[in-house]
Design an enzyme around this catalytic site. Structure first.
Site, short mmCIF file in Angstrom:
data_model
loop_
_atom_site.label_atom_id
_atom_site.label_comp_id
_atom_site.label_asym_id
_atom_site.label_seq_id
_atom_site.Cartn_x
_atom_site.Cartn_y
_atom_site.Cartn_z
N GLN D 126 48.41 108.73 168.57
CA GLN D 126 48.20 110.08 169.08
C GLN D 126 49.46 110.91 168.86
O GLN D 126 50.55 110.52 169.30
CB GLN D 126 47.88 110.02 170.57
CG GLN D 126 47.61 111.38 171.20
CD GLN D 126 47.41 111.28 172.70
OE1 GLN D 126 47.91 110.35 173.33
NE2 GLN D 126 46.68 112.21 173.27
N GLU D 245 36.50 111.98 179.80
CA GLU D 245 36.23 110.67 180.37
C GLU D 245 36.44 110.66 181.87
O GLU D 245 37.49 111.05 182.36
CB GLU D 245 37.14 109.62 179.69
CG GLU D 245 36.64 108.21 179.87
CD GLU D 245 35.16 108.02 179.48
OE1 GLU D 245 34.30 108.44 180.26
OE2 GLU D 245 34.87 107.48 178.40
N SER D 377 50.71 114.31 184.13
CA SER D 377 51.52 113.85 185.26
C SER D 377 50.79 114.12 186.57
O SER D 377 49.85 114.91 186.62
CB SER D 377 52.86 114.57 185.28
OG SER D 377 52.67 115.92 185.66
N GLU D 379 51.77 115.79 188.94
CA GLU D 379 51.91 117.20 189.28
C GLU D 379 50.78 118.01 188.62
O GLU D 379 50.21 118.92 189.23
CB GLU D 379 53.27 117.73 188.83
CG GLU D 379 54.45 117.21 189.65
CD GLU D 379 54.74 115.73 189.42
OE1 GLU D 379 54.67 115.28 188.26
OE2 GLU D 379 55.00 115.01 190.40
#
Lengths: 382, 392, 382, 392
Positions: D126, D245, D377, D379
């Site tokens: 990726q 997903e 993350s 956050e």
């Protein structure tokens, strides 16, 4: 596996919700109801009876609706949403549940019929001064007197104890802990305000006349533990309803309240804290819902009650406190609802066992299973 | 570096301890030790005893009764007082308006108000917060319009703690609505609460207590000589008033006593008088709290020991933030120790059979949620720490 | 009460700081030093010796500086600041401290002189497989052999154990736990990397020749506990230095790193978390400083060590984890320093007892005092 | 409402359990059960076994190997696989680029890549994150300039997980630097990693492992037919790829196994083989974690049971946030159970005498700090919850 309500259940939920929204449309309305004894709405109680809610878990032949834990749980959740002060869990699930489980056919017919139609309020007098959620009675004793029994000792706090028409009382006998029925007015009852604005009583028995519940000479410790566990699970659902509303109350406040020229919702730290409240809510909801379904499937009520309680108590403290903190000063006032949610959540998570109590129970039983499998049928642990 | 107090400071500590435990009537101290709030009469009586001994307002200038003590001594003075369950001098008088008048007031204002303020002949209230300005004080809307020798005051204040007892109120008002910045155009006025047009309404709190009030001003006429300092400087005075104390920010001694009480209670608070300390989870929780409190006390001592006079110390925010959290954690502990008795909201009426501490556990817990909101919420304290200390 | 360094102490701090800043000016420099055995800088070690740092706590007549816990603590804090890998606490405070406390005059002169001038590295071989910070030896045993002793058993992990010239080894004898000296190369030592990039060894004794430290036949369990407590307090100071630097590293990163077009420092939630790190740091610093001063005043080292450790371990986990989280991905890489601070803090708060260990010790001694008074002289508790 | 699985789903669960525990060689599963990471060979071997059985890529369209399973079944499939210590199909292939090519790629791209992707004949990497764009993906700087039938790619990617094994890399590149919004002008390119100008450098992590890589593109020429979908639509595809997903977001079964291992270890992990579970603080901590994990698993089940196909479910963020925190908490537990042995960084060299689990406790703990950073993350997850669910 299915987490959806069926159409009858949905209709029940809507009906209860409408009734309660009407009764407790404002904080002021709830405060007004709680200002006077018995600390809950007699009219609302009768309306719930008319709707069949007070007989939900009982057999039709004793005046009940023959519904299961799912229906009981959704009613509790609706009560929690508006923090309705009616003692559904204590009177119906707990005291009623004990009569249903232990009572003779005559007792069941007489008491559950009256409970279901709103004419007889039951209370469960079990907690004793200094006791910590033990399923057995210690200091209150029962002795045979003639054909009946006489009780001696003190029970406190007894939720709605001064209002109850009939008290289900646990007491020590030679057989262990047995259950007795006492006509409310036969006992010395001193009522006091509870943290959530309701009423509890200190009930003093001084040779008070009592009838045994069910057959005499049978230890009822397990029956009490089972009924308390079922009530605890319903209380968890009630707490979930209250937490959900406390969260959305807070979210709405953040969206509308301005400080420093902008709405509070522009402050990232506050948004993140609301997000953490949501996470806690959903985890608690999942666990409380699971406990309900486990009851429905005939699983281990004690284990399920402790697991739900640990999760719900943690979430309740977190969400209750954060709802107040994120509101600021206004939530400290009795005129605003956020603080009442905190108070009600405290009661819901202490009346039948606090977090440490339930966690200790789980901690002492770690070696009985490799892991917890929520889909295991009957038992949660493998 | 040295841990122990200097001999002089140790002697000072003894002197204070002796004074508070012998010169303040035990009824006043016992009542608080039993868990009741100090009454108005107790607070007044105690402050007058202290004032007679010349130790009610040690932080003030010497000519108005101050003692020129080091921050450490002021810390010791306050902590010993709290430890002895003596109600500290009313903060609105001793820590707030007194120092402001002493620093910024005219000689006439000083003579008129400072002695009465030190002796609690005047019970001061604080008129800062408004319904639409919580932490955002500068957005206040109460106005004072000059009309001859008087200001005409209109508006509403809220969260006025113990305002129901107030004789006078020091109030932030907007005197110049046209000021280019919100903080400008604010003035500090002293208002006699018996003036026509002043209305006080106590607000019931979630624990059933009445501590804070709403105060309305409806065409209240205030003589211009009641202006503190200069017009338009109210914001400066308010910041001085709110920021000039780094001593006693965290009520360590009070928390310590509450925690010691909790431990004593736990030792016999189990079923049948058994010890809850035998439960390792309870014991660990108490040990944890004792240690947190130790860390807090030490941090407070570091702040007063290294104190740079006059400048607000940013570590005050650490003390406020952690102090309120620790205080709240002790109230949570007591709720959990109370067990099912935590359902009681005090020990009135039928709850008299419950242990006093247990019946008061929940209302105290509920009440103490205010600690992290009032007096600069913990969010404000984090902002100060991030900004002033970390430069973020 | 005084929390300020005097001028000599300040000069010592500056000198140590300058030395370490030169040695560990970059993460790369530290990694390069740790890449090769013994996992710390031999040159830096000798420079510390020249500065007198390695003899700080020892008497002048054995080559030391006769300084106290305050000096030891400030050196530890400086080491922590740059997470220097030199085993000051293990070799000087712990192993050296035991020789100083227990050794004969000759042993003290020989070993502490060599330790102080950098020619003899001491290691403390005490921990055994599976042991959890017990002050006594269990599986390693000592038996008399001729004039001397022979040791059998395994010690691990022994910090810097493969590099140590002389090992101080605890072993069971009829008297309880005694201490012995073993020449490093006489033992079978297998070195491995530690979590913080340093080295420890598994040391196997198979009838290895040993001399008893100090007088024979005396149980040294208390002496070990005392020395470990003093070392633990120094390690707490080292952790405070590391936490302080980890916090400022994070603050600087927040100020300079841009995401979404602005520096991270504009995000309130991140600022608040940095503020919480600061609060934890200051609470931990206060407690570690106090423990140092209590040692200096002759107070109860074990109690002080546990109190400091509980606070420091909590702060270390919080600050270490938050430093990594607030940095984001870069902190996961060995090329950047934040992750090394997390790793070093883990070692500093586990080598001599983790938080639960110390908390349990405090929890088991609750009833010995009404409250903790930090200004009480000699004992912290009243 | 009903707790138990339907008979069909229960049978499906049995079938999967049977398959994974009998058809995947035990060497592969044992190695992971012992605490080692899956090797490249293990991952490839396992995925090919699954693919041969037609269960490697169940979420893909049926014509490319998909199974049209309900989200609950996909959940069961994945959880049983994890529970059996079978390495799940490589997410870059099965969950990321495969579905994107299937949804947006040309027929030619599909035929060329999907079978090889399902069978792990191509190991995909990726190429999204860049050194100056962590969570802020849209600020990426890698450029692709059209030159005849090729794009010329220049720039740098980072955090490319397992990129050292990569055959091909799917890469977000900026094809139109003039686009009015940053999100526009981004395209998704498939790049052969053996192309001249591609350089991969593994990055050492704090636990000493090599999992992520930097990837440089220096004048790399990529045929235009390797463009996925349309030019300038890369941002849309990336959002699809990252958001489609909701199954398996939280690795419940893996955490469950790790926690069960911890409990088993604790039962004999004390001095002299004693049980650490006798320490009530340890027992309470494990009970707490078991309960947290139960709550997480139930929440995951609610999400899959009430799943509304096609729309990213915002509760995925709850699972990601709480899942990573729970996973990290289990690694912390193991560090504390390990005691002094937590000093070891794995059981190489001289640490072989330490229990394997204890020697690996610290590196796993350090490594797992990534869980709350990578893949959006925590956050970012809070931002999503506050925005999408709460409307804040």
């Amino acid at each position: 596996m299915d987490f959806e309500l069926d159409s009858e259940q949905t209709a029940l939920r809507e009906a209860v919700r409408d009734l309660l929204n009407d009764a407790y449309a404002s904080t002021e309305a709830r405060r007004a109801v709680q200002a006077d004894d018995p600390g809950f709405g007699e009219k609302t109680w009768l309306q719930l009876a008319e709707m069949g809610v007070l007989g939900l878990p009982f057999a039709e032949d004793v005046g009940g609706m023959e519904a299961g834990p799912v229906e009981v749980g959704l009613v509790a959740e609706e009560l929690g949403r508006v923090i309705a002060p009616e003692p559904f869990v204590e009177a119906v699930v707990l005291a009623g549940g004990l009569v249903d489980a232990v009572g003779t056919a005559d007792q069941r017919t007489a008491l559950l019929g009256g409970l279901s139609d709103g004419s007889t309020l039951l209370g469960f007098a079990h907690t004793e001064p200094g006791s910590r959620w033990s399923p057995s009675a210690e200091s209150v004793r029962a002795e045979r007197r003639g054909d009946g029994w006489a009780l001696t000792g003190v029970k406190t706090p007894v939720v709605a104890g001064a209002r109850a028409d009939v008290l289900v009382v646990s007491a020590r006998t030679d057989a262990g802990t047995e259950l007795f029925l006492v006509t409310g007015e036969d006992a010395d009852r001193a009522s006091f305000r509870t943290t959530d604005g309701g009423r509890a009583a200190t009930v003093t028995f001084e040779g008070t006349a009592a009838r045994v519940l069910g057959e005499a000479g049978v230890d009822r410790t397990d029956a009490i533990a089972q009924a308390v566990a079922r009530a605890q699970i319903a209380a968890c659902r009630e707490a979930v309803g209250a937490m959900e509303r406390a969260l959305w109350l807070t979210v709405d406040y953040l969206k509308t309240r301005k400080q420093f020229g902008v709405t509070l919702s522009t402050f990232q730290a506050l948004k993140f804290r609301a997000a953490d409240m949501y996470v806690q809510l959903e985890l608690a909801r999942s666990t409380a819902l699971w406990a309900t379904l486990l009851l429905d499937a005939g699983g281990d009520a004690l284990d399920a009650a402790s697991r739900a309680s640990v999760q719900v108590a943690e979430a309740a403290r977190h969400i209750g406190q954060e709802a107040v903190q994120l509101h600021g000063g206004i939530a400290m006032t009795a005129e605003y609802s956020a603080g009442h949610y905190l108070a009600r959540l405290l009661v819901l998570t202490h009346a039948l066992g606090d977090r440490t109590h339930h966690l200790s129970r789980l901690a002492s039983n770690l070696e009985g299973h490799r892991w917890v499998d929520p889909l295991a049928y009957g038992s949660a642990t493998a | 570096m040295r841990l122990r107090l200097s001999e002089d400071d140790a002697a000072f500590r003894e002197e204070m301890r002796e004074f508070f435990t012998t010169q303040v009537p035990s009824e006043i101290r016992e009542s608080f030790a039993q868990g009741r709030e100090h009454s108005k009469d107790d607070i007044v009586a105690a402050q007058r005893i202290l004032n007679a001994a010349g130790i009610a307002v040690p932080a003030w200038p010497a000519e108005w009764g101050g003692r020129d003590w080091s921050p450490l001594r002021r810390h010791i003075w306050l902590e010993e007082m709290r430890f002895a369950n003596v109600p500290p001098p009313l903060s609105f008088n001793a820590s707030m308006i007194g120092p402001v008048i002493a620093a910024f007031g005219s000689q006439e204002l000083k003579e008129r108000f400072l002695p009465a303020t030190a002796n609690l002949d005047i019970w001061w209230s604080q008129g800062f917060s408004e319904p639409d300005a919580g932490s955002d004080l500068a957005s206040l809307r109460t106005t004072a319009v000059r009309d001859g020798d008087e200001y005409v005051v209109n508006g509403q204040k809220t969260w006025t703690t113990l305002g129901q007892h107030g004789d006078w109120i020091f109030t932030l008002v907007r005197t110049d609505p046209q000021a280019p910045k919100r903080q400008m155009g604010i003035s500090l006025l002293l208002v006699d609460m018996t003036s026509p047009g002043v209305t006080v309404r106590p607000i019931e709190l979630i624990d059933g207590s009445f501590e804070v009030n709403e105060v309305w001003f409806d065409q209240v006429r205030v003589p211009v000589e009641n202006l503190v300092g200069e017009e338009g400087q109210g914001w400066t005075y308010a910041k001085f008033l709110l920021g000039n104390e780094r001593v006693g920010v965290a009520p360590v001694a009070s928390i310590k006593r509450a925690l010691a009480d909790a431990k004593r209670i736990a030792a016999t608070g189990g079923p049948g008088g058994s010890s809850l300390l035998d439960d390792p989870l309870v014991a660990a929780r108490i040990a944890e709290l004792e240690n947190r409190l130790l860390a807090l006390e030490l941090t407070a001592l570091r702040v007063v020991a290294n104190s740079d006079e006059g400048k607000p110390h940013p570590a005050s925010s650490v003390l406020k933030l952690n102090g309120t959290e620790t205080q709240q954690a002790v109230t949570e502990l007591l709720v959990d120790l109370a067990g099912p008795a935590a359902l009681a909201l005090g020990d009135g009426d039928g709850a008299q059979g419950l242990p006093h501490w247990a019946a008061h556990a929940s209302p105290r817990y509920l009440n103490m949620r205010k600690a992290s909101i009032y007096g600069g919420s913990n969010e404000i304290q984090r902002t100060i720490i991030a900004g002033t200390i970390l430069g973020l």
